[in-house]
Design an enzyme around this catalytic site. Structure first.
Site, PDB file in Angstrom:
ATOM      1  N   CYS A 142      52.689  36.219   0.232  1.00  7.48           N
ATOM      2  CA  CYS A 142      52.509  37.662   0.348  1.00  7.48           C
ATOM      3  C   CYS A 142      53.864  38.391   0.390  1.00  7.48           C
ATOM      4  O   CYS A 142      54.500  38.551  -0.648  1.00  7.48           O
ATOM      5  CB  CYS A 142      51.611  38.003   1.535  1.00  7.48           C
ATOM      6  SG  CYS A 142      50.853  39.620   1.335  1.00  7.48           S
ATOM      7  N   THR A 185      38.234  20.798  41.793  1.00  4.12           N
ATOM      8  CA  THR A 185      37.020  21.296  41.131  1.00  4.12           C
ATOM      9  C   THR A 185      36.635  22.706  41.579  1.00  4.12           C
ATOM     10  O   THR A 185      35.779  23.331  40.965  1.00  4.12           O
ATOM     11  CB  THR A 185      35.814  20.373  41.412  1.00  4.12           C
ATOM     12  OG1 THR A 185      35.551  20.393  42.824  1.00  4.12           O
ATOM     13  CG2 THR A 185      36.073  18.960  40.962  1.00  4.12           C
ATOM     14  N   GLU A 230      47.169  30.020   2.753  1.00  4.31           N
ATOM     15  CA  GLU A 230      47.005  29.318   4.030  1.00  4.31           C
ATOM     16  C   GLU A 230      45.615  29.531   4.635  1.00  4.31           C
ATOM     17  O   GLU A 230      45.137  28.688   5.398  1.00  4.31           O
ATOM     18  CB  GLU A 230      48.097  29.726   5.025  1.00  4.31           C
ATOM     19  CG  GLU A 230      48.043  31.159   5.555  1.00  4.31           C
ATOM     20  CD  GLU A 230      48.789  32.182   4.691  1.00  4.31           C
ATOM     21  OE1 GLU A 230      48.974  31.930   3.486  1.00  4.31           O
ATOM     22  OE2 GLU A 230      49.169  33.252   5.226  1.00  4.31           O
ATOM     23  N   HIS A 248      47.165  34.930   0.396  1.00  2.00           N
ATOM     24  CA  HIS A 248      47.507  34.030   1.506  1.00  2.00           C
ATOM     25  C   HIS A 248      46.750  32.705   1.331  1.00  2.00           C
ATOM     26  O   HIS A 248      45.645  32.554   1.848  1.00  2.00           O
ATOM     27  CB  HIS A 248      47.082  34.661   2.835  1.00  2.00           C
ATOM     28  CG  HIS A 248      47.901  35.833   3.231  1.00  2.00           C
ATOM     29  ND1 HIS A 248      49.026  35.723   4.009  1.00  2.00           N
ATOM     30  CD2 HIS A 248      47.778  37.147   2.944  1.00  2.00           C
ATOM     31  CE1 HIS A 248      49.551  36.929   4.195  1.00  2.00           C
ATOM     32  NE2 HIS A 248      48.808  37.805   3.558  1.00  2.00           N
TER      33      HIS A 248
HETATM   34  N1  GLN Z   1      53.861  44.283   3.790  1.00  2.00           N
HETATM   35  C1  GLN Z   1      53.366  43.810   2.529  1.00  2.00           C
HETATM   36  C2  GLN Z   1      52.224  44.658   2.011  1.00  2.00           C
HETATM   37  O1  GLN Z   1      51.599  45.356   2.747  1.00  2.00           O
HETATM   38  C3  GLN Z   1      52.955  42.357   2.609  1.00  2.00           C
HETATM   39  C4  GLN Z   1      51.787  42.143   3.498  1.00  2.00           C
HETATM   40  C5  GLN Z   1      51.629  40.696   3.923  1.00  2.00           C
HETATM   41  O2  GLN Z   1      52.545  39.909   3.862  1.00  2.00           O
HETATM   42  N2  GLN Z   1      50.454  40.338   4.388  1.00  2.00           N
HETATM   43  O3  GLN Z   1      51.940  44.615   0.841  1.00  2.00           O
END
Ligand code: GLN
Length: 544
Positions: free
Chosen positions: A389, A190, A520, A518
């Site tokens: 992307c 601790t 995600e 994106h």
């Molecule tokens: N390099 C690419 C661009 O700038 C894709 C960017 C990314 O994948 N976030 O458009």
């Protein structure tokens, strides 16, 4: 809510012990009790935002709806709370100093001497009150980066202390500390945590709770010891042993009734919790046995698996959310694009072993020919392909070169002189690059996208117009759109205002899709992202 409560979460002993997850989990617990909760992240470094930091060193750059490039913890908050967190909930020392300095330049301090103390902490407090006004949250959890006793976060602790002095009944401090069990000693120690509390005391802060992170649960003797030497009641020392999955943390903290204990300290009504949906999800996460193998083809591979998982955290979590929803478990293989450039045999062996291929976002030329080869493999073998992307942009390059007869087609990010610039720099970006205005200047944040009927994208999403988050400088070259479409490329989503191409896919393939955005970033533990669900479904089908 006119009476917001602030809960500061501060780290002790060392970093990387799950402050972000603990903060997100407590917010989720308070939400499950019918309160509005939000989270703020404070990062001590001088970068104005996280956008200029290498993901290998600092982890993923997470993008908010309103276009702020933030620390990955904002992503944890969103995934746990199931709500958007906006730019105002993120600050760095750099951004705080920048506000103070530009205010000084415009005579905003009326001739006063502008000082680190109190003006920097006052700016932090001003920002926290904006969060309160904007979110109208009952509880604002503020995670302070770094650990107690460091030089870098001291001004944020000072802000917290000042807030506590002004509103003693509305502020709580939680120390999330680490208790090591040294192998040779075999006993949980601790002392480091006692020192962490001393460090906090020396800046005028006494923790109300200690969350004791360790490999094992805290036993009674150690609880007593911590209580005695840290001046915290034993019932407010919360045991937080290691868990298999971060999604178990809210359930574990609630076993210790942390939610009610917080409410009681604030003199608020305790209510029953409703973490039923959460338990169901975490149960599926734990007990789904069926495996689905996904290959992620990328280039950040030189620093070992640990940082790798951090750089792609939103992609990994999105794959998990969707897989659990479909009662399976993703098994992620990290595949190195660069080695595929020279070694096609290795590529074939590795890619034949997975049920689906994903190419995530990225920048620059390194490894891209390997990624293009992997995409070609996915197209030809009809293996599910998901490009995010850069993964979308390179799928367009692959299609242009091998289907549309555009030899040497490329993105101008890699070859500015290509005869077929199928991906080109956005007009607005050209000038920014020219004058070197790079920080916070990409196409950032949420944009609408209209979907075309009878496409994979339309099938996945319930709505016709969706909104997704972006972070890029280059885009699909609309001058070449008609030719590429005439050769069979399907443009299944465009921005309704600018007509920018946001989603491409292929027919005659069970699942081949690339998104300029994106997806995600918008997957949540209780709301998996529709495109990730479709992708995993396709992978499960392929596996059959
Ligand atoms: N390099 C690419 C661009 O700038 C894709 C960017 C990314 O994948 N976030 O458009």
């Amino acid at each position: 809510m006119t009476n917001p409560r602030f809960i500061f979460v501060i780290g002790g002993v060392m970093s990387g012990i799950g402050k972000g997850i603990a903060t997100s989990s407590i917010a989720r617990i308070l939400k499950s009790k019918g309160y509005r909760a939000t989270c703020v992240k404070i990062d001590p470094y001088l970068n104005v935002d996280a956008g200029t930091m290498n993901p290998i060193e600092h982890g993923e750059v997470f993008v908010t709806d309103d276009g702020m490039e933030t620390d990955q913890d904002i992503g944890n908050y969103e995934r746990f709370l199931g709500e958007n967190i906006l730019a105002s909930n993120y600050m760095t020392s750099g951004s705080v100093y920048m506000s103070v300095l530009s205010r000084e330049r415009s005579l905003g301090y009326g001739g006063k001497c502008v000082q680190v103390v109190p003006h920097i902490p006052e700016e932090v407090i001003r920002r926290l009150s904006i969060v309160s006004k904007k979110t109208k949250a009952d509880f604002i959890l503020v995670e302070i980066g770094g650990t107690a006793g460091e030089y870098e976060n001291i001004l944020f602790l000072e802000a917290a202390r000042m807030m506590h002095l002004r509103h003693p009944n509305n502020i709580l401090f939680i120390l999330l500390s680490y208790l090591p069990i040294p192998a040779k000693i075999g006993e949980m120690k601790t002392k480091p945590t006692q020192h962490a509390v001393r460090a906090l005391n020396s800046v005028g802060i006494q923790p109300d709770f200690i969350i004791a992170r360790a490999e094992a649960s805290l036993d009674e003797p150690r609880k007593e010891k911590l209580s005695m030497f840290c001046n915290v009641s034993p019932k407010d020392i919360i045991s937080a042993p290691d868990v298999e999955s971060i999604y178990q943390v809210p359930l574990n903290l609630e076993k210790e009734r942390i939610g009610d204990k917080i409410l009681k300290k604030f003199g608020m009504k305790t209510t029953v919790r409703d973490l039923k949906d959460w338990s169901r999800m975490s149960h599926r996460a734990f007990f789904s046995k069926k495996k689905v193998k996904i290959g992620i083809v990328g280039k950040y591979f030189q620093t070992g698996n640990f940082t790798l998982a951090d750089s792609y955290i939103s992609v990994i979590e999105a794959l998990k959310h969707a897989s659990w929803f479909l009662n399976c478990q993703p098994e992620i293989l990290w595949l190195d694009a660069e080695t595929y450039e020279k070694d096609s045999k290795k590529m074939k062996i590795e890619l034949s072993d997975v049920a689906g291929i994903l190419v995530p976002g990225g920048f620059g030329a390194r490894g891209i020919e390997g990624k293009i080869k992997a995409i070609e493999f996915a197209r030809k073998t009809k293996k599910p392909y998901f490009g995010l992307c850069y993964g979308m942009q390179l799928a367009v390059v692959e299609f242009a070169r091998h289907i549309a007869g555009m030899a040497g087609a490329n993105t101008t990010e890699v070859n500015p002189k290509t005869k077929y610039p199928v991906i080109d720099v956005m007009a607005a970006q050209k000038e920014k690059i020219f004058v070197g205005k790079m920080g916070g200047s990409m196409r950032l944040g949420a944009f609408d996208c209209r979907l075309k009927e009878n496409t994979i994208a339309r099938r996945a999403y319930a709505e016709r117009t969706i909104s997704e988050r972006h972070r890029h400088r280059y885009e699909f070259n609309s001058a070449l759109q008609t030719v590429l479409e005439s050769k069979g490329l399907v443009v299944s989503g465009v921005n309704p205002e600018s007509n920018l191409v946001e989603i491409i896919e292929l027919r005659d393939h069970p699942f081949f899709i690339g998104t300029q955005f994106h997806p995600e970033f918008k997957s949540r533990a209780l709301e998996p992202h529709p495109l990730f669900i479709e992708f995993i479904k396709a992978c499960l089908n392929y596996q059959k």
